[in-house]
Design a protein around this motif. Structure first.
Motif, PDB file in Angstrom:
ATOM      1  N   PHE A  35      43.362  40.066  45.965  1.00 48.26           N
ATOM      2  CA  PHE A  35      43.517  39.558  47.052  1.00 48.26           C
ATOM      3  C   PHE A  35      41.586  38.266  46.242  1.00 48.26           C
ATOM      4  CE2 PHE A  35      44.725  41.909  51.037  1.00 48.26           C
ATOM      5  CZ  PHE A  35      45.757  41.459  50.687  1.00 48.26           C
ATOM      6  N   VAL A  36      41.436  38.892  45.695  1.00 45.31           N
ATOM      7  CA  VAL A  36      40.229  37.776  45.175  1.00 45.31           C
ATOM      8  C   VAL A  36      41.042  36.545  44.241  1.00 45.31           C
ATOM      9  CG1 VAL A  36      37.987  37.563  43.390  1.00 45.31           C
ATOM     10  CG2 VAL A  36      38.356  39.577  45.113  1.00 45.31           C
ATOM     11  N   ALA A  37      41.638  37.559  43.546  1.00 44.17           N
ATOM     12  CA  ALA A  37      42.199  36.713  42.261  1.00 44.17           C
ATOM     13  C   ALA A  37      43.306  35.685  42.924  1.00 44.17           C
ATOM     14  CB  ALA A  37      43.323  37.759  41.106  1.00 44.17           C
ATOM     15  N   ILE A  38      44.001  35.990  44.110  1.00 42.07           N
ATOM     16  CA  ILE A  38      44.726  35.068  45.341  1.00 42.07           C
ATOM     17  C   ILE A  38      43.651  33.573  45.887  1.00 42.07           C
ATOM     18  CG2 ILE A  38      46.044  34.360  47.330  1.00 42.07           C
ATOM     19  CD1 ILE A  38      46.673  37.445  47.074  1.00 42.07           C
ATOM     20  N   ILE A  39      42.804  34.372  45.469  1.00 42.35           N
ATOM     21  CA  ILE A  39      41.534  33.272  46.378  1.00 42.35           C
ATOM     22  C   ILE A  39      41.130  32.676  45.601  1.00 42.35           C
ATOM     23  CG2 ILE A  39      39.057  33.106  47.534  1.00 42.35           C
ATOM     24  CD1 ILE A  39      40.385  35.272  49.119  1.00 42.35           C
ATOM     25  N   LEU A  40      40.684  33.207  44.291  1.00 41.10           N
ATOM     26  CA  LEU A  40      40.706  31.766  43.396  1.00 41.10           C
ATOM     27  C   LEU A  40      41.961  31.464  42.841  1.00 41.10           C
ATOM     28  CD1 LEU A  40      38.112  34.154  41.813  1.00 41.10           C
ATOM     29  CD2 LEU A  40      37.443  32.831  43.332  1.00 41.10           C
TER      30      LEU A  40
END
Length: 375
Positions: A35-40
């Motif tokens: 999820f962090v990778a998607i947001i970034l």
């Protein structure tokens, strides 16, 4: 028969919800970095898009350069934070000595005026670094193990980001095939809305952090607190944790003021300034900048923060609002889930008006119409 079907439907829904929560909890080490990778990826996608369209770069080069810029920014930010924190650690003995002196003076005052005893309270030796380490060995061991996990995430998150950006058309085609019964135009609308709500949230949050960071720094400068810009922007950066982040961020400069200033009122002033700025941020700055682009009402926002913090800890608090905003868009477009999307969204004026006042106005209007007819 109908009641039996309803009961079965409710039981199935409840079981599905419990299963989803269980899976999210068990797969936490995998899901959070994803999820962090998607947001970034959403955050740096405009850079890649600009390079592909304006500079005519191929996708591989644009993806690599965008990822490098993101990683470079993170490394510089981390270096600045740890460099400043190392200065505080080097002077920690001096700060502890000053705070312990204030502590004993306070205890002497309360003992003299109110008869309190110091027997069960903190002693000077308890404040020493070696005793803190000894008494909290388990917590420190846990922190080290979590740091290893963090280092692993620092490796895997950039890999996720690279493939999300480089394979974006491939993943879009996968969504088309997964929801073959839906038209591509409808899927594109949903994906576009999800992208825009995440982009608006991130850009709005960045602006708010800059504004609040400057306000914090100016307030600390007026009080004469050293390292004002570090403390100001560090507290602003903690706005990633909504509602309580800036409160946590005010503790460090308040303790620093307590250790470096001659009066306790400097520490009180720091807390007062940060409280006032938080009031401005929550009621004026964030609503003005973000507006209704991330349309989540305050009740759902607070509830989601609590639930996601229980599920994923601090990372859950950071991810709560982006995930909830995405769920609203999905619920708005999935048949049978529109009510949940409505519950997440902002209430309109008619939902906030007092029904008694509405009835009174309607009654007055009817009386005036009857009076007009009689005349």
């Amino acid at each position: 028969m109908k009641s039996t079907q309803q009961s079965t439907h409710i039981a199935t829904g409840l079981f599905s919800f419990i299963a989803i929560v269980f899976i999210l909890y068990v797969l936490k080490p995998f899901i959070i970095p994803l999820f962090v990778a998607i947001i970034l990826s959403v955050m740096i996608f405009p850079v890649q898009k600009y390079m592909e369209k304006k500079w005519r770069c191929n996708r591989l080069l644009a993806t690599t350069v965008s990822l490098f810029l993101l990683m470079f920014s993170v490394v510089v930010l981390a270096f600045l934070i740890f460099n400043q924190m190392s200065v505080f650690v080097d002077k920690s003995d001096t700060y502890v000595e000053k705070i312990s002196q204030l502590y004993y003076k306070s205890m002497l005052y309360f003992e003299t005026n109110f008869g309190f005893k110091e027997n069960n309270l903190i002693s000077r030796n308890d404040l020493k670094i070696e005793n803190i380490i000894k008494d909290n060995f388990d917590q420190i061991t846990n922190l080290i193990s979590q740091s290893g996990s963090l280092l692993g995430n620092l490796v895997v998150i950039p890999i996720y980001i690279f493939f999300f950006l480089y394979y974006r058309v491939f993943f879009r085609t996968f969504v088309y095939k997964l929801f073959r019964s839906q038209s591509k135009s409808k899927i594109n609308v949903i994906l576009r809305k999800i992208y825009h709500v995440q982009q608006n949230y991130l850009s709005g949050l960045t602006k708010v952090i800059l504004i609040v960071g400057l306000m914090n720094s100016v307030g600390l400068l007026l009080l004469g607190i050293e390292n004002a810009f570090f403390f100001g922007f560090f507290a602003a950066f903690l706005l990633l944790i909504p509602y309580i982040g800036i409160i946590i961020g005010s503790i460090l400069p308040a303790l620093f003021a307590l250790a470096t200033k001659d009066s306790i009122w400097y520490s009180v002033g720091v807390i007062g300034i940060f409280w006032f700025i938080q009031f401005l941020e929550g009621n004026f700055i964030t609503p003005k900048i973000t507006g209704s682009k991330v349309s989540i009402n305050a009740f759902i926002a607070i509830t989601s923060l609590l639930l996601f913090s229980m599920l994923w800890g601090t990372a859950g608090m950071i991810l709560a609002l982006p995930i909830t905003a995405t769920l609203k868009i999905l619920f708005d477009h999935i048949p049978g889930f529109e009510a949940y999307g409505f519950l997440i969204g902002e209430p309109v004026d008619k939902h906030l008006k007092d029904r008694g006042m509405l009835r009174l106005k309607l009654w007055k209007k009817i009386r005036m119409e009857k009076a007009a007819l009689n005349s």
